[in-house]
Design a protein around this motif. Structure first.
Motif, PDB file in Angstrom:
ATOM      1  N   ALA A  80     -34.445  31.040  -9.733  1.00 19.08           N
ATOM      2  CA  ALA A  80     -34.929  31.833  -8.642  1.00 19.08           C
ATOM      3  C   ALA A  80     -35.914  32.608  -9.386  1.00 19.08           C
ATOM      4  O   ALA A  80     -35.812  33.031 -10.657  1.00 19.08           O
ATOM      5  CB  ALA A  80     -33.771  32.904  -8.336  1.00 19.08           C
ATOM      6  N   ASP A 102     -39.002  33.516  -5.100  1.00 18.56           N
ATOM      7  CA  ASP A 102     -38.005  33.948  -4.079  1.00 18.56           C
ATOM      8  C   ASP A 102     -38.049  35.106  -3.775  1.00 18.56           C
ATOM      9  O   ASP A 102     -37.153  35.751  -2.722  1.00 18.56           O
ATOM     10  CB  ASP A 102     -36.540  33.432  -4.844  1.00 18.56           C
ATOM     11  N   ASP A 103     -38.702  36.089  -4.504  1.00 15.99           N
ATOM     12  CA  ASP A 103     -38.598  37.560  -4.071  1.00 15.99           C
ATOM     13  C   ASP A 103     -39.907  38.068  -5.031  1.00 15.99           C
ATOM     14  O   ASP A 103     -40.554  37.454  -5.732  1.00 15.99           O
ATOM     15  CB  ASP A 103     -37.288  38.361  -4.934  1.00 15.99           C
ATOM     16  N   ARG A 117     -32.269  43.450  -7.459  1.00 18.94           N
ATOM     17  CA  ARG A 117     -32.825  41.980  -6.804  1.00 18.94           C
ATOM     18  C   ARG A 117     -32.367  40.931  -7.649  1.00 18.94           C
ATOM     19  O   ARG A 117     -32.154  39.833  -7.161  1.00 18.94           O
ATOM     20  CB  ARG A 117     -34.451  42.013  -6.877  1.00 18.94           C
ATOM     21  N   ALA A 120     -29.088  40.174  -6.560  1.00 24.54           N
ATOM     22  CA  ALA A 120     -29.060  39.288  -5.059  1.00 24.54           C
ATOM     23  C   ALA A 120     -29.388  38.006  -5.157  1.00 24.54           C
ATOM     24  O   ALA A 120     -28.712  37.181  -4.337  1.00 24.54           O
ATOM     25  CB  ALA A 120     -30.065  40.196  -4.286  1.00 24.54           C
ATOM     26  N   ARG A 121     -30.491  37.511  -5.973  1.00 21.57           N
ATOM     27  CA  ARG A 121     -31.014  36.374  -6.220  1.00 21.57           C
ATOM     28  C   ARG A 121     -29.705  35.363  -6.852  1.00 21.57           C
ATOM     29  O   ARG A 121     -29.551  33.998  -6.392  1.00 21.57           O
ATOM     30  CB  ARG A 121     -31.976  36.131  -6.970  1.00 21.57           C
ATOM     31  N   ARG A 123     -26.293  35.822  -6.206  1.00 20.99           N
ATOM     32  CA  ARG A 123     -25.223  35.738  -5.426  1.00 20.99           C
ATOM     33  C   ARG A 123     -26.069  34.817  -4.226  1.00 20.99           C
ATOM     34  O   ARG A 123     -25.088  33.876  -3.928  1.00 20.99           O
ATOM     35  CB  ARG A 123     -25.115  36.999  -4.471  1.00 20.99           C
ATOM     36  N   ASN A 124     -27.243  34.662  -3.941  1.00 25.73           N
ATOM     37  CA  ASN A 124     -27.685  33.679  -3.200  1.00 25.73           C
ATOM     38  C   ASN A 124     -27.820  32.231  -3.338  1.00 25.73           C
ATOM     39  O   ASN A 124     -27.298  31.439  -2.875  1.00 25.73           O
ATOM     40  CB  ASN A 124     -28.913  34.367  -2.289  1.00 25.73           C
ATOM     41  N   GLN A 125     -28.228  32.099  -4.822  1.00 23.72           N
ATOM     42  CA  GLN A 125     -28.656  30.753  -5.276  1.00 23.72           C
ATOM     43  C   GLN A 125     -27.614  30.267  -6.355  1.00 23.72           C
ATOM     44  O   GLN A 125     -27.628  29.027  -6.458  1.00 23.72           O
ATOM     45  CB  GLN A 125     -29.993  30.718  -5.725  1.00 23.72           C
ATOM     46  N   PRO A 127     -23.831  31.270  -6.215  1.00 23.19           N
ATOM     47  CA  PRO A 127     -22.542  31.899  -5.926  1.00 23.19           C
ATOM     48  C   PRO A 127     -21.483  31.389  -7.098  1.00 23.19           C
ATOM     49  O   PRO A 127     -20.522  32.056  -7.252  1.00 23.19           O
ATOM     50  CB  PRO A 127     -22.371  31.477  -4.703  1.00 23.19           C
TER      51      PRO A 127
END
Length: 228
Positions: A80, A102-103, A117, A120-121, A123-125, A127
């Protein structure tokens, strides 16, 4: 969300005081942190360190953050990338996202915002880094490097584990042999594609998938796991 040990973050910025500040803060949060002062160092370190997240400054002398991001993503990495920019301009954000970022964060920013941030990345990418994930009849615990199928733990070699985890996480998607080699064995693997067939055969045996209804072969295309 407290990170589990082993989550790797690469910081890339040509300003030493920023690197030092962020490195100290993220290390105190439990992350494994490395730093790079320029794009080329970051590219080389990314191959060796294999970070989960890269925090990448756009404005650097020589190779800028855009080109650095493009080169890193070109290698097929699932990392990420969070880009840092001093300009709150739409064009910069669009360019970064188009190249695979990604952000993004606009300087100056608070450490707490960057931390949010990053989490969050993750958790999303990624997990699976934070506990057990259930997908269909599979249960994957990346911390213990264990996969259960229908409630029974499978006896897997490290490569079998990574292969099955990758296929289950991408269930329903046709995965070519070359894609599997890049993601599981690494882009610099110099062996034959047939190694994938050998490992798929072994996984089918361990899953009792004699009819190939779980791991399906699509001739000329690759493999697909169906969880339904």
């Amino acid at each position: 969300m407290k990170p589990t040990p082993g989550i790797r973050i690469l910081l890339v910025d040509d300003e030493p005081h920023i690197l030092q500040f962020l490195e100290l803060g993220l290390a105190n949060e439990g992350f494994d942190v490395r730093t790079a002062p320029d794009g080329m160092t970051a590219i080389n370190l990314a191959q060796e360190f294999v970070p989960h997240v890269i925090v990448l400054d756009v404005m650097m002398p020589g190779m800028d953050g855009f080109e650095t991001c493009r080169m890193i993503k070109k290698g097929g990495s699932e990392v990420a990338v969070i880009m840092l920019t001093a300009k709150d301009e739409v064009d910069d954000r669009v360019k970064g996202l188009t190249l695979g970022a990604d952000d993004y964060l606009v300087k100056p920013f608070s450490f707490d915002e960057l931390l949010a941030r990053i989490r969050a990345r993750l958790r999303n990418q990624f997990p699976m880094l934070f506990g057990e994930v259930k997908l269909g009849r599979f249960s994957i615990d990346d911390r213990r490097k264990e996969i259960q199928y229908e409630g029974q733990a499978l006896e897997l070699s490290p490569t079998e584990y990574e292969l099955l985890k990758y296929m289950v996480a991408n269930h329903g998607i046709v995965l070519s042999k070359s894609t599997i080699l890049d993601k599981v064995w690494g882009y610099d693997f110099g062996g034959e594609e047939n190694i994938v067939e050998v490992y798929v055969r072994s996984l089918r045996d361990k899953l009792g998938d004699k009819e190939h209804r779980l791991i399906r072969t699509l001739r000329g295309a690759g493999y697909r796991i169906d969880l339904s």
